[in-house]
Design an enzyme around this catalytic site. Structure first.
Site, mmCIF file in Angstrom:
data_model
loop_
_atom_site.group_PDB
_atom_site.id
_atom_site.type_symbol
_atom_site.label_atom_id
_atom_site.label_comp_id
_atom_site.label_asym_id
_atom_site.label_seq_id
_atom_site.Cartn_x
_atom_site.Cartn_y
_atom_site.Cartn_z
ATOM 1 N N HIS A 35 0.841 -1.197 0.000
ATOM 2 C CA HIS A 35 0.000 0.000 0.000
ATOM 3 C C HIS A 35 0.879 1.252 0.000
ATOM 4 C CE1 HIS A 35 -2.381 -3.294 1.630
ATOM 5 N NE2 HIS A 35 -3.470 -2.632 1.293
ATOM 6 N N GLY A 123 -3.629 -4.432 11.689
ATOM 7 C CA GLY A 123 -4.032 -4.886 10.363
ATOM 8 C C GLY A 123 -5.540 -4.891 10.277
ATOM 9 N N PRO A 124 -6.221 -5.715 11.088
ATOM 10 C CA PRO A 124 -7.683 -5.613 11.145
ATOM 11 C C PRO A 124 -8.060 -4.214 11.631
ATOM 12 C CG PRO A 124 -6.943 -7.662 12.144
ATOM 13 C CD PRO A 124 -5.718 -6.815 11.912
ATOM 14 N N ILE A 196 -10.435 8.918 0.629
ATOM 15 C CA ILE A 196 -10.424 7.777 -0.287
ATOM 16 C C ILE A 196 -10.387 6.476 0.510
ATOM 17 C CG2 ILE A 196 -9.062 6.526 -2.011
ATOM 18 C CD1 ILE A 196 -10.455 8.870 -3.220
ATOM 19 N N HIS A 269 -4.204 3.073 -3.505
ATOM 20 C CA HIS A 269 -4.384 2.569 -2.137
ATOM 21 C C HIS A 269 -3.684 1.237 -1.899
ATOM 22 C CE1 HIS A 269 -6.478 1.712 1.685
ATOM 23 N NE2 HIS A 269 -6.505 0.473 1.233
ATOM 24 N N GLU A 416 -17.838 -5.358 24.365
ATOM 25 C CA GLU A 416 -17.030 -6.568 24.477
ATOM 26 C C GLU A 416 -15.796 -6.540 23.584
ATOM 27 O OE1 GLU A 416 -21.240 -7.636 25.609
ATOM 28 O OE2 GLU A 416 -20.309 -6.587 23.923
ATOM 29 N N PHE A 442 -20.813 -14.282 24.370
ATOM 30 C CA PHE A 442 -20.428 -13.008 23.775
ATOM 31 C C PHE A 442 -18.967 -12.986 23.330
ATOM 32 C CE2 PHE A 442 -23.869 -11.150 26.706
ATOM 33 C CZ PHE A 442 -24.857 -11.520 25.806
ATOM 34 N N HIS A 478 -28.033 -17.025 24.836
ATOM 35 C CA HIS A 478 -26.984 -16.845 25.837
ATOM 36 C C HIS A 478 -26.262 -18.149 26.185
ATOM 37 C CE1 HIS A 478 -28.773 -12.966 26.168
ATOM 38 N NE2 HIS A 478 -28.060 -12.608 27.215
#
Length: 667
Positions: A35, A123-124, A196, A269, A416, A442, A478
């Site tokens: 990138h 990264g994420p 962008i 990009h 969470e 969760f 749950h």
């Protein structure tokens, strides 16, 4: 400074910035992957931070009072690697030339532990932002604990570079809201506002007023109109440094791919510029077109100034810290110990031993353990996602961090994902062992943070309660089913599902000692307590699995958590029917898998028939019971009913184990 000197400095600044730009461009071009757009646009920001404004020592990336820099938009990693190289970190040019290649220290996205100077794995999108909130929480808490008049061993900032994608992600909303609530004044986020995204102009998907959004979160917000205006960017950063009660967002309007023929478009990009566009970019910015990985001597000499400045700042801090230790010897010793990630000698003597006289829910046992060791492990720190009364994760003798930053109880709110990412950031900071807690079901909300914690070997503790359909009436929304196996599938994440209160104490000990990411699945319902002395629970848990009864040669019954007491009862019934069963508790798949082949063969001999039972998905158990073994579990959603009834109706019962065992032994 005279006008002539200022002009000379401006030229040197631009030369140094362009050196950074083209190290990134050349790295991406050589890899044919990466990138280049963000590095071209954001190089002035990185230059100001690393060269001038941040407190850091390239010769010692682990200096505890350094400023932290987080590249949340981790796809711009070539920018970070170039800045680290030019600043003098142990990242030679050869590593930049091997960008994104097997075995290099310059992976496609920054990885903690892989590259000197990289603080967290990013990264994420959004998670770097959220981990930075954790880093800032840690700084604020530790400053409150250790700093005294004229002695401030903890006094640093956390800087973040993020992009539009980070702020689109839901986790950024959770984390920014929390940061504003907690008043994290040492957190400074620089927002690369380049209009962008990968699909095109941000107006396609992102039209909110970011400035007003962050003002509503109680942040200090500034805007810089030109990402190449060093004076304006520096002034904004210094104003943010002066703001001590609110986190700061600096919105910087940059041009993605600045200087390239593709500037301002999505084409720059996420792919290399290409040979012709690379030459054109170099020409546009006055750079030698025929040179790759080129750093002019003047630029390198300028960048190198931070090396001596950083060493000097570090040495001055160390001198002051020696004085601090004389004035506050106990705190000084604690600071050194916790920064080195060492537990206090003899801390384990504080672990409780539970009598086998009445049942105890493992969530309640966990609370007892936490509070028993709190005095000898002051670095244990964390909280819950608005479920403290249910997960039982609270220090009874400590205030809330929000009320008093010395407090060890963090109320994360119903966030969470943001909570667990912040926990990873706290762990990355050093000096603390953090935990976050919520209901097990969760864990879906925060799985990506758990994965990131495991990937960077964070000493993060993820505490989950209400671990099965045994929680009862709340029903299938749950009641976790697939969650145990889903989390066990994450590499480097240690699983703990203790059978009782004494195994819970043992699992807490192991989680604290292993110094890596782990999770606990704890029961809501009371469970019988195993006699610690009779069954050697502590030693058994060290192996991940152990025999509570090894006398039976006909069949082996294996279980985790609440199902261990069930197979003990089943073994008694089988014995009455003339079938001798051994009983194995397996609180941790991962730790058991680490054991020697000899130990595994002695505990689970291949020739002996086996039954495993667990109130969750059956996937993953067959490697232990073999193809001829039986796994009793739940491969459907649960149901709303009292816990004991839900378990029985779904086949988690003594009768079901006995029935299958009789059939298996007859075979």
């Amino acid at each position: 400074m005279s006008a002539q000197q200022q002009d000379s400095q401006n030229e040197l600044d631009q030369l140094s910035i362009n050196a950074l730009r083209f190290l990134a461009v050349d790295a991406v071009e050589k890899a044919k992957s990466g990138h280049p757009g963000a590095p071209l646009g954001c190089a002035p920001i990185a230059y100001l931070l690393y060269h001038k404004l941040m407190k850091h020592d390239p010769s010692d990336p682990k200096w505890s009072d350094r400023d932290r820099f987080i590249l949340s938009n981790g796809h711009a990693s070539a920018l970070l690697y170039g800045a680290l190289h030019l600043s003098g970190y142990d990242l030679p040019m050869e590593q930049l030339e091997q960008f994104r290649q097997w075995g290099s220290h310059t992976p496609g996205h920054p990885e903690y532990g892989e590259t000197p100077g990289v603080e967290v794995t990013t990264g994420p999108l959004g998670q770097g932002f959220a981990m930075a909130v954790g880093l800032s929480i840690a700084e604020k808490h530790l400053a409150a604990i250790y700093n005294h008049e004229n002695h401030t061993p903890v006094d640093h900032h956390t800087y973040v570079l993020c992009g539009d994608g980070d702020l689109m992600e839901g986790i950024s909303h959770e984390s920014a809201s929390l940061a504003g609530t907690l008043g994290l004044g040492k957190l400074i986020v620089l927002y690369d506002d380049n209009l962008i995204s990968l699909d095109g102009p941000t107006e396609l998907s992102f039209t909110e007023d970011v400035t007003r959004r962050f003002e509503a979160y109680h942040w200090h917000v500034q805007s810089v109109a030109d990402g190449n205006d060093l004076v304006a960017i520096e002034a904004a950063i210094r104003a943010a440094q002066a703001e001590t009660t609110r986190p700061s967002l600096i919105r910087v309007r940059t041009v993605i791919g600045y200087g390239s023929p593709k500037a301002g478009t999505k084409a720059v990009h996420g792919e290399a510029l290409g040979a012709e566009a690379t030459k054109a970019t170099k020409k546009n910015l006055g750079w030698p077109e025929d040179k790759s990985f080129y750093v002019p001597d003047e630029a390198r000499k300028n960048w190198n100034l931070i090396k001596e400045r950083g060493k000097k700042a570090h040495a001055e801090w160390q001198t002051k810290f020696e004085d601090y230790k004389k004035a506050y010897p106990e705190l000084g010793e604690q600071y050194d110990r916790t920064t080195a990630m060492k537990l206090a000698k003899g801390w384990e003597s504080k672990l409780p031993v539970f009598p086998a006289d009445k049942p105890v829910a493992t969530r309640n046992a966990g609370q007892v353990v936490m509070n028993a060791v709190a005095g000898v492990i002051p670095e244990l720190f964390g909280g819950a996602a608005d479920l403290t009364s249910s997960t039982k994760t609270i220090f009874k003798d400590s205030p809330s961090f929000h009320v008093d930053p010395k407090g060890r109880n963090v109320f994360f709110g119903v966030r969470e994902f943001g909570m667990m990412a912040a926990v990873n950031g706290i762990a990355a900071h050093g000096g603390l062992i953090p935990f976050g807690s919520t209901f097990f079901t969760f864990s879906d909300y925060c799985r990506s943070a758990l994965r990131m914690g495991a990937l960077q070997s964070s000493h993060s503790l993820y505490i989950f309660t209400h671990d099965s359909v045994g929680l009862g009436e709340d029903g299938p929304t749950h009641q976790p089913i697939e969650h145990l196996m889903a989390l066990r599938a994450i590499p480097q994440l240690t699983d703990f599902r203790p059978a009782d209160a004494n195994e819970t104490a043992a699992c807490w000990r192991l989680a604290l000692e292993r110094k890596s990411a782990s999770f606990m699945a704890l029961s809501r319902q009371d469970l019988p307590v195993i006699d610690n002395e009779k069954f050697k629970v502590q030693d058994g848990c060290n192996h991940g699995a152990y025999a509570l009864d090894a006398s039976g040669k006909d069949i082996i019954l294996i279980a985790t958590g609440s199902e261990v007491s069930l197979i003990l009862k089943a073994a008694e019934e089988l014995k009455a029917a003339g079938i001798n069963a051994s009983v194995v508790s397996m609180p941790s798949f991962k730790i058991y898998d680490e054991q020697s082949d000899e130990y595994k063969a002695s505990l689970l001999p291949e020739a002996t028939p086996k039954i495993a039972i667990e109130a969750g998905a059956t996937m993953g158990w067959y490697k232990y019971v073999g193809h001829n073994g039986v796994v009793i579990g739940i491969d459907r959603f649960g149901a709303s009913a009292p816990g004991p009834i839900a378990l029985e109706k779904l086949g988690i019962s003594v009768a079901n184990v006995v029935e299958h065992a009789k059939k298996l032994v007859k075979k």
